[in-house]
Design a protein around this motif. Structure first.
Motif, PDB file in Angstrom:
ATOM      1  N   LEU A 102     -49.809  12.903 -61.568  1.00 57.41           N
ATOM      2  CA  LEU A 102     -50.967  13.666 -61.104  1.00 57.41           C
ATOM      3  C   LEU A 102     -50.930  15.045 -61.745  1.00 57.41           C
ATOM      4  N   MET A 103     -52.038  15.443 -62.374  1.00 55.46           N
ATOM      5  CA  MET A 103     -52.152  16.790 -62.930  1.00 55.46           C
ATOM      6  C   MET A 103     -53.314  17.492 -62.258  1.00 55.46           C
ATOM      7  N   GLY A 104     -53.012  18.577 -61.574  1.00 57.87           N
ATOM      8  CA  GLY A 104     -54.053  19.334 -60.900  1.00 57.87           C
ATOM      9  C   GLY A 104     -54.361  20.629 -61.616  1.00 57.87           C
ATOM     10  N   HIS A 105     -55.621  21.010 -61.577  1.00 57.88           N
ATOM     11  CA  HIS A 105     -56.046  22.334 -62.039  1.00 57.88           C
ATOM     12  C   HIS A 105     -56.627  23.076 -60.845  1.00 57.88           C
ATOM     13  N   SER A 106     -56.124  24.296 -60.574  1.00 58.79           N
ATOM     14  CA  SER A 106     -56.646  25.128 -59.496  1.00 58.79           C
ATOM     15  C   SER A 106     -56.547  24.394 -58.163  1.00 58.79           C
ATOM     16  N   THR A 107     -57.664  24.179 -57.452  1.00 54.93           N
ATOM     17  CA  THR A 107     -57.583  23.491 -56.170  1.00 54.93           C
ATOM     18  C   THR A 107     -57.106  22.051 -56.321  1.00 54.93           C
ATOM     19  N   GLY A 108     -57.174  21.507 -57.526  1.00 59.96           N
ATOM     20  CA  GLY A 108     -56.553  20.208 -57.769  1.00 59.96           C
ATOM     21  C   GLY A 108     -55.061  20.243 -57.484  1.00 59.96           C
ATOM     22  N   CYS A 109     -54.438  21.419 -57.638  1.00 62.79           N
ATOM     23  CA  CYS A 109     -53.017  21.565 -57.291  1.00 62.79           C
ATOM     24  C   CYS A 109     -52.823  21.473 -55.780  1.00 62.79           C
ATOM     25  N   GLN A 110     -53.713  22.107 -55.019  1.00 65.08           N
ATOM     26  CA  GLN A 110     -53.647  21.986 -53.568  1.00 65.08           C
ATOM     27  C   GLN A 110     -53.861  20.534 -53.135  1.00 65.08           C
ATOM     28  N   ASP A 111     -54.754  19.835 -53.827  1.00 65.61           N
ATOM     29  CA  ASP A 111     -54.966  18.419 -53.531  1.00 65.61           C
ATOM     30  C   ASP A 111     -53.682  17.622 -53.717  1.00 65.61           C
ATOM     31  N   ILE A 112     -52.940  17.941 -54.774  1.00 63.64           N
ATOM     32  CA  ILE A 112     -51.688  17.230 -55.027  1.00 63.64           C
ATOM     33  C   ILE A 112     -50.666  17.543 -53.949  1.00 63.64           C
ATOM     34  N   MET A 113     -50.567  18.806 -53.559  1.00 60.32           N
ATOM     35  CA  MET A 113     -49.634  19.161 -52.493  1.00 60.32           C
ATOM     36  C   MET A 113     -49.999  18.407 -51.211  1.00 60.32           C
ATOM     37  N   GLU A 114     -51.283  18.315 -50.908  1.00 61.29           N
ATOM     38  CA  GLU A 114     -51.719  17.583 -49.721  1.00 61.29           C
ATOM     39  C   GLU A 114     -51.405  16.094 -49.862  1.00 61.29           C
ATOM     40  N   TYR A 115     -51.589  15.556 -51.050  1.00 64.10           N
ATOM     41  CA  TYR A 115     -51.269  14.145 -51.302  1.00 64.10           C
ATOM     42  C   TYR A 115     -49.790  13.876 -51.034  1.00 64.10           C
ATOM     43  N   LEU A 116     -48.935  14.791 -51.479  1.00 65.07           N
ATOM     44  CA  LEU A 116     -47.493  14.607 -51.346  1.00 65.07           C
ATOM     45  C   LEU A 116     -46.986  14.887 -49.943  1.00 65.07           C
ATOM     46  N   LEU A 117     -47.602  15.868 -49.247  1.00 64.39           N
ATOM     47  CA  LEU A 117     -47.014  16.402 -48.027  1.00 64.39           C
ATOM     48  C   LEU A 117     -47.889  16.293 -46.788  1.00 64.39           C
ATOM     49  N   GLY A 118     -49.179  16.104 -46.968  1.00 62.87           N
ATOM     50  CA  GLY A 118     -50.102  16.158 -45.841  1.00 62.87           C
ATOM     51  C   GLY A 118     -50.050  14.933 -44.937  1.00 62.87           C
ATOM     52  N   LYS A 119     -50.850  14.970 -43.904  1.00 62.43           N
ATOM     53  CA  LYS A 119     -50.912  13.863 -42.953  1.00 62.43           C
ATOM     54  C   LYS A 119     -51.227  12.561 -43.674  1.00 62.43           C
ATOM     55  N   GLY A 120     -50.441  11.541 -43.411  1.00 64.87           N
ATOM     56  CA  GLY A 120     -50.633  10.239 -44.042  1.00 64.87           C
ATOM     57  C   GLY A 120     -49.910  10.076 -45.360  1.00 64.87           C
ATOM     58  N   ALA A 121     -49.165  11.108 -45.786  1.00 66.64           N
ATOM     59  CA  ALA A 121     -48.488  11.038 -47.086  1.00 66.64           C
ATOM     60  C   ALA A 121     -47.510   9.881 -47.166  1.00 66.64           C
ATOM     61  N   GLU A 122     -46.872   9.562 -46.030  1.00 64.77           N
ATOM     62  CA  GLU A 122     -45.864   8.497 -46.046  1.00 64.77           C
ATOM     63  C   GLU A 122     -46.481   7.140 -46.370  1.00 64.77           C
TER      64      GLU A 122
END
Length: 316
Positions: A102-122
């Motif tokens: 996954l390569m994020g630009h700007s808020t795409g980086c926040q999207d990646i952090m949410e993908y990895l760590l947010g609710k439902g990540a497991e």
């Protein structure tokens, strides 16, 4: 300018545009590129250059989300992460056994952090690496822009009024741009939830602010899966990073915290890109090629075995 490629319908109403490659292969490893606020397909120029330069075993696809273009103001990182999960699942099924970065630009980086760590990540598919390009703090950028006098009061009022609506269960209410200059400058349509998420300390979008403690970052960066190498890329001239912030020191701090949590960071290819602005549009060719080289270097390392990867990334 026409760009050849393939449109993959990964879920209802959403596609990922895969740039055509000069290398004949039906089983690529895949870089999924996620843009920032207001971005959509082909709105940032450098992904096509990366696609043309990747190693023969890799391709790049730009991911369209419901939040793309003007959809960001009524969206959320949680929704983005869910849709990104559908896209990853699509390519996992299309190319079984192949790597996904996954390569994020700007808020795409926040999207990646949410993908990895947010609710439902497991419950989401693991990915083989992440590249965070231009991961900046919207909160700090707005604080820097509205930093004193009447302008700072306008920012504080914007945070207060959006929080009041969220607390009242009206987070989906679209804000009037005439009610506060901050809302007008942010653009729209913009609802109270997303305004608060972007502007307030600790808002859902607030992953990259430099004023968080190491203890806080240990709960975010420090919990990135050990199986997911990270590459940070930040422009030395990114206008959304306040001048008071030492970019190189900030990346070193995040790197240290990830490693203290047992994670892997590529600081051979990652780092501050000299002369680069936020999305590198209009930057000199040598600056853009520096970005391209770093991305290609990162994915090439992922083609090697993990022991060698860890050694080269200075963990052994």
């Amino acid at each position: 300018m026409a760009l050849p490629g393939t449109a993959h319908k990964y879920t209802k109403g959403l596609i990922a545009f895969e740039h055509a490659s000069t290398h004949p292969s039906s089983s690529y490893n895949t870089v999924l590129w996620i843009g920032g606020l207001t971005d959509g397909l082909l709105t940032v120029p450098y992904p096509s250059l990366i696609a043309a330069s990747l190693p023969p075993t890799w391709s790049l696809a730009e991911v369209l989300l419901t939040s793309s273009y003007s959809g960001w103001g009524t969206g959320s990182l949680a929704r983005d992460a869910t849709e990104l999960g559908e896209c990853v699942a699509y390519f996992k099924k299309l190319r079984p056994g192949k790597k996904i970065v996954l390569m994020g630009h700007s808020t795409g980086c926040q999207d990646i952090m949410e993908y990895l760590l947010g609710k439902g990540a497991e419950g989401r598919h693991k990915v083989d690496g992440v590249i965070l390009q231009g991961g900046v703090s919207d909160r700090e950028a707005w604080e820097d822009y509205y930093k004193e006098g009447e302008r700072r009061k306008q920012l504080e009022d914007a945070i207060r009024s959006s929080k009041e609506l969220v607390d009242a269960g009206k987070g989906e209410e679209v804000l009037s741009p005439e009610s506060n200059p901050v809302f007008k400058d942010m653009g729209g349509p913009l609802n109270a939830y997303r305004a608060y998420s972007l502007l307030a300390k600790g808002g859902d979008d607030d992953y990259f602010s430099s004023d968080f403690s190491d203890g806080h970052f240990a709960t975010t960066f420090g919990t990135i899966p050990k199986s997911t190498p990270v590459c940070f890329l930040l422009g030395s001239d990114d206008p959304y990073v306040p001048a008071s912030i030492d970019r190189a020191a900030l990346l070193k701090r995040w790197t240290r915290i990830i490693r203290e949590g047992g994670g892997v960071v590529d600081d051979v290819d990652g780092g501050v890109i000299l002369g680069a602005h936020h999305n590198l549009d209009g930057d000199p060719e040598e600056v853009v090629q520096d970005l391209v080289r770093r991305v290609c270097g990162f994915v090439a390392r992922l083609d090697r075995d993990r022991a060698q990867l860890a050694k080269q990334m200075r963990l052994i």
